[in-house]
Design a protein around this motif. Structure first.
Motif, PDB file in Angstrom:
ATOM      1  N   ARG A   1    -101.587  78.413  61.546  1.00 30.03           N
ATOM      2  CA  ARG A   1    -100.180  78.000  60.734  1.00 30.03           C
ATOM      3  C   ARG A   1     -99.631  78.723  60.863  1.00 30.03           C
ATOM      4  N   VAL A   2     -99.383  80.272  61.061  1.00 28.26           N
ATOM      5  CA  VAL A   2     -98.450  81.553  61.023  1.00 28.26           C
ATOM      6  C   VAL A   2     -97.636  81.341  62.147  1.00 28.26           C
ATOM      7  N   LYS A   3     -98.614  80.825  63.435  1.00 25.45           N
ATOM      8  CA  LYS A   3     -97.699  80.537  64.815  1.00 25.45           C
ATOM      9  C   LYS A   3     -97.163  79.472  65.073  1.00 25.45           C
ATOM     10  N   ALA A   4     -97.033  78.433  64.002  1.00 23.45           N
ATOM     11  CA  ALA A   4     -96.680  77.249  63.998  1.00 23.45           C
ATOM     12  C   ALA A   4     -95.364  77.743  63.315  1.00 23.45           C
ATOM     13  N   VAL A   5     -94.971  78.232  62.611  1.00 21.22           N
ATOM     14  CA  VAL A   5     -93.983  79.010  61.748  1.00 21.22           C
ATOM     15  C   VAL A   5     -93.189  79.827  63.083  1.00 21.22           C
ATOM     16  N   VAL A   6     -94.064  80.359  63.464  1.00 14.94           N
ATOM     17  CA  VAL A   6     -93.415  81.052  64.312  1.00 14.94           C
ATOM     18  C   VAL A   6     -92.915  81.155  65.280  1.00 14.94           C
ATOM     19  N   ASP A   7     -93.389  79.750  66.432  1.00 16.67           N
ATOM     20  CA  ASP A   7     -92.710  79.288  67.205  1.00 16.67           C
ATOM     21  C   ASP A   7     -91.775  78.422  66.895  1.00 16.67           C
TER      22      ASP A   7
ATOM     23  N   ALA B   1     -89.363  79.186  64.332  1.00 13.52           N
ATOM     24  CA  ALA B   1     -87.645  80.523  64.521  1.00 13.52           C
ATOM     25  C   ALA B   1     -87.581  80.827  65.365  1.00 13.52           C
ATOM     26  N   ARG B   2     -88.401  80.529  66.649  1.00 13.00           N
ATOM     27  CA  ARG B   2     -88.061  81.224  67.834  1.00 13.00           C
ATOM     28  C   ARG B   2     -87.726  80.262  68.833  1.00 13.00           C
TER      29      ARG B   2
ATOM     30  N   PHE C   1     -93.546  88.267  68.741  1.00  9.24           N
ATOM     31  CA  PHE C   1     -91.969  87.625  67.839  1.00  9.24           C
ATOM     32  C   PHE C   1     -91.848  89.095  66.921  1.00  9.24           C
ATOM     33  N   SER C   2     -90.412  89.151  67.338  1.00  9.22           N
ATOM     34  CA  SER C   2     -89.936  90.997  66.156  1.00  9.22           C
ATOM     35  C   SER C   2     -88.351  90.474  65.904  1.00  9.22           C
ATOM     36  N   ASP C   3     -87.983  89.352  65.926  1.00  7.73           N
ATOM     37  CA  ASP C   3     -86.942  89.015  64.551  1.00  7.73           C
ATOM     38  C   ASP C   3     -87.560  88.997  63.336  1.00  7.73           C
ATOM     39  N   LEU C   4     -87.743  90.621  62.765  1.00 12.14           N
ATOM     40  CA  LEU C   4     -88.446  90.539  61.820  1.00 12.14           C
ATOM     41  C   LEU C   4     -87.141  91.031  60.495  1.00 12.14           C
ATOM     42  N   ILE C   5     -88.289  90.972  59.548  1.00 16.59           N
ATOM     43  CA  ILE C   5     -87.497  91.666  58.654  1.00 16.59           C
ATOM     44  C   ILE C   5     -88.820  92.168  57.037  1.00 16.59           C
ATOM     45  N   LEU C   6     -88.685  92.742  56.818  1.00 17.98           N
ATOM     46  CA  LEU C   6     -89.893  93.546  55.939  1.00 17.98           C
ATOM     47  C   LEU C   6     -89.671  93.240  54.395  1.00 17.98           C
ATOM     48  N   SER C   7     -90.215  92.804  53.423  1.00 12.81           N
ATOM     49  CA  SER C   7     -89.848  93.198  51.469  1.00 12.81           C
ATOM     50  C   SER C   7     -91.910  93.675  51.382  1.00 12.81           C
ATOM     51  N   LEU C   8     -91.691  94.431  50.472  1.00 14.05           N
ATOM     52  CA  LEU C   8     -92.241  95.392  49.730  1.00 14.05           C
ATOM     53  C   LEU C   8     -92.334  95.464  48.519  1.00 14.05           C
ATOM     54  N   LYS C   9     -92.639  94.151  47.450  1.00 15.89           N
ATOM     55  CA  LYS C   9     -92.138  94.751  46.409  1.00 15.89           C
ATOM     56  C   LYS C   9     -93.466  94.732  44.669  1.00 15.89           C
ATOM     57  N   SER C  10     -93.225  95.416  44.092  1.00 19.02           N
ATOM     58  CA  SER C  10     -93.684  95.251  42.837  1.00 19.02           C
ATOM     59  C   SER C  10     -92.551  95.973  42.281  1.00 19.02           C
ATOM     60  N   SER C  11     -93.016  95.570  40.552  1.00 19.80           N
ATOM     61  CA  SER C  11     -92.094  95.811  39.314  1.00 19.80           C
ATOM     62  C   SER C  11     -92.656  97.287  38.545  1.00 19.80           C
ATOM     63  N   ASP C  12     -93.037  97.707  39.271  1.00 20.26           N
ATOM     64  CA  ASP C  12     -93.574  99.109  39.602  1.00 20.26           C
ATOM     65  C   ASP C  12     -92.565 100.527  40.118  1.00 20.26           C
ATOM     66  N   VAL C  13     -91.458 101.256  39.696  1.00 15.18           N
ATOM     67  CA  VAL C  13     -90.425 102.054  40.003  1.00 15.18           C
ATOM     68  C   VAL C  13     -91.295 102.542  41.116  1.00 15.18           C
ATOM     69  N   ARG C  14     -91.964 103.062  40.324  1.00 20.26           N
ATOM     70  CA  ARG C  14     -92.863 104.487  41.101  1.00 20.26           C
ATOM     71  C   ARG C  14     -93.723 104.187  42.326  1.00 20.26           C
ATOM     72  N   LEU C  15     -94.339 103.113  41.564  1.00 17.16           N
ATOM     73  CA  LEU C  15     -95.076 102.381  43.027  1.00 17.16           C
ATOM     74  C   LEU C  15     -94.517 101.486  43.933  1.00 17.16           C
ATOM     75  N   ASN C  16     -93.773 101.402  43.674  1.00 17.30           N
ATOM     76  CA  ASN C  16     -92.011 100.703  44.604  1.00 17.30           C
ATOM     77  C   ASN C  16     -92.394 101.644  45.815  1.00 17.30           C
ATOM     78  N   TYR C  17     -91.426 102.477  45.221  1.00 22.86           N
ATOM     79  CA  TYR C  17     -90.952 104.018  46.167  1.00 22.86           C
ATOM     80  C   TYR C  17     -92.188 104.362  47.213  1.00 22.86           C
ATOM     81  N   GLN C  18     -93.384 104.933  46.185  1.00 20.70           N
ATOM     82  CA  GLN C  18     -94.069 105.329  47.553  1.00 20.70           C
ATOM     83  C   GLN C  18     -95.035 104.304  48.146  1.00 20.70           C
ATOM     84  N   ALA C  19     -94.473 102.803  48.257  1.00 14.13           N
ATOM     85  CA  ALA C  19     -94.858 101.682  49.356  1.00 14.13           C
ATOM     86  C   ALA C  19     -93.712 102.071  50.510  1.00 14.13           C
ATOM     87  N   HIS C  20     -92.791 101.845  49.961  1.00 13.27           N
ATOM     88  CA  HIS C  20     -91.397 102.221  51.109  1.00 13.27           C
ATOM     89  C   HIS C  20     -91.375 103.053  51.722  1.00 13.27           C
TER      90      HIS C  20
END
Length: 357
Positions: A107-113, A115-116, A163-182
């Protein structure tokens, strides 16, 4: 420097200017309301707009909306890969998915294809509220390490599909945790990062969390596109995002406003003067990008302690004394103006100098 991808007419990453994003909170199936809100967002300075796609009716509406707006549109998809594929076919400039809740590899591949085939990027969205069960069990809850592991795992999944036309987001409502993850993922991948503090709160409480969380990352050189997530009218998100970028000198064609907090030495009604100047300069700033006018600074200062120095250092400035003020331009005295005319004279002078009258 991250890989550069294109979302509509906006470049993301690879040294491109940091773009501002927001998300409509109208029902996407209501085309008129959504188009109107998108117009308000773009007028406020939003570069990319995301819309929720909960069902096929929303997909059809999204296709209509796309034809009526000029700003790049992102389709926000959860759970059903068919919605992502259909949104891409209906003109999405980017899709946002969480591979973890899309389902199987096929299913993920169907989306990737899809987008490609349309040559659009995919944003992988990892949130603290929707981490995979195995990662939650491994780390016994939400952690920076868990967010980073989920993000890198999902990147690898899609990279394996060529496929490499990617953008990443990883978010938390915890400011410190968010910073550490990035910090954990930043040096391990070369893709653009969309940053923000998810579910930051109301306009009153969320703007502080967002300024700290987003600002800390930008100061580290982390982040290619941003969203300030606030409860309520999304136009507020754009306004605060602009202020964050301006504070870090990361926004072109903007006005940097400086004013003192006032004290017992102040001899004019500085609150009134600064409010009048700032209000009048907002539409001026909106025209600067169209006319390609570089950023400049304006200082409105209330007494003789720091006033003359700050006013001289700004491109335009006023240093006030008792009932009057001195107007400066690039450190040079222009003239002395009575209190009641200070705001008007400063505004007129800026507009004339910048050909914005």
């Amino acid at each position: 420097m991250s890989r550069q991808v294109t979302c509509g007419n906006v470049l993301i990453g690879g040294g491109a200017p940091i773009s501002i994003q927001s998300m409509t909170n109208t029902d996407t199936r209501n085309v008129a309301d959504t188009v109107n809100q998108i117009a308000r967002l773009t007028d406020a300075g939003c570069d990319i707009v995301r819309c929720a796609i909960p069902d096929m009716e929303a997909v059809a509406a999204f296709g209509q909306i796309k034809k009526l707006v000029k700003v790049p549109l992102v389709a926000d998809i959860h759970f059903d890969y068919r919605l992502a594929v259909a949104a891409i076919e209906n003109g999405a400039d980017k899709v946002r998915i969480n591979p973890g809740n899309i389902g199987s590899r096929e299913r993920v591949k169907a989306v990737v294809d899809a987008a490609r085939s349309r040559q659009i990027p995919i944003r992988i969205g990892v949130n603290s509220g929707s981490l995979e069960k195995d990662i939650l069990e491994k780390y016994q809850g939400v952690t920076a390490e868990g967010l980073a592991e989920s993000a890198l795992k999902n990147i690898e999944l899609i990279e394996d599909m060529g496929f490499s036309d990617l953008i990443l987001s990883l978010k938390s409502s915890d400011v410190r945790l968010n910073y550490q993850a990035h910090k954990l993922v930043f040096e391990k991948m070369g893709y653009p990062l969309h940053i923000g503090i998810t579910e930051a709160g109301t306009v009153e409480s969320g703007k502080a969390k967002s300024a700290i969380g987003i600002g800390a990352l930008l100061l580290e050189g982390i982040g290619d596109t941003i969203r300030v997530s606030l409860t309520g009218d999304p136009v507020n998100e754009v306004s605060y995002a602009k202020e964050i970028l301006k504070a870090l000198d990361l926004k072109k064609n903007s006005i940097h406003f400086i004013s003192c907090p006032t004290c017992g030495r102040c001899g004019v009604d500085l609150v009134k003067i600064t409010a009048e100047v700032e209000m009048a300069l907002k539409p001026v700033e909106n025209n600067m990008k169209k006319k390609n006018i570089p950023s400049f600074s304006v200082a409105v200062m209330g007494c003789a302690v720091n006033g003359p120095g700050e006013a001289r250092e700004a491109d335009f400035g006023v240093a006030c004394g008792k009932g009057k003020g001195i107007l400066f331009r690039n450190g040079e005295v222009v003239k002395t103006v009575e209190e009641e005319d200070l705001a008007k004279e400063l505004i007129l002078y800026i507009k004339q100098e910048k050909a914005l009258v």
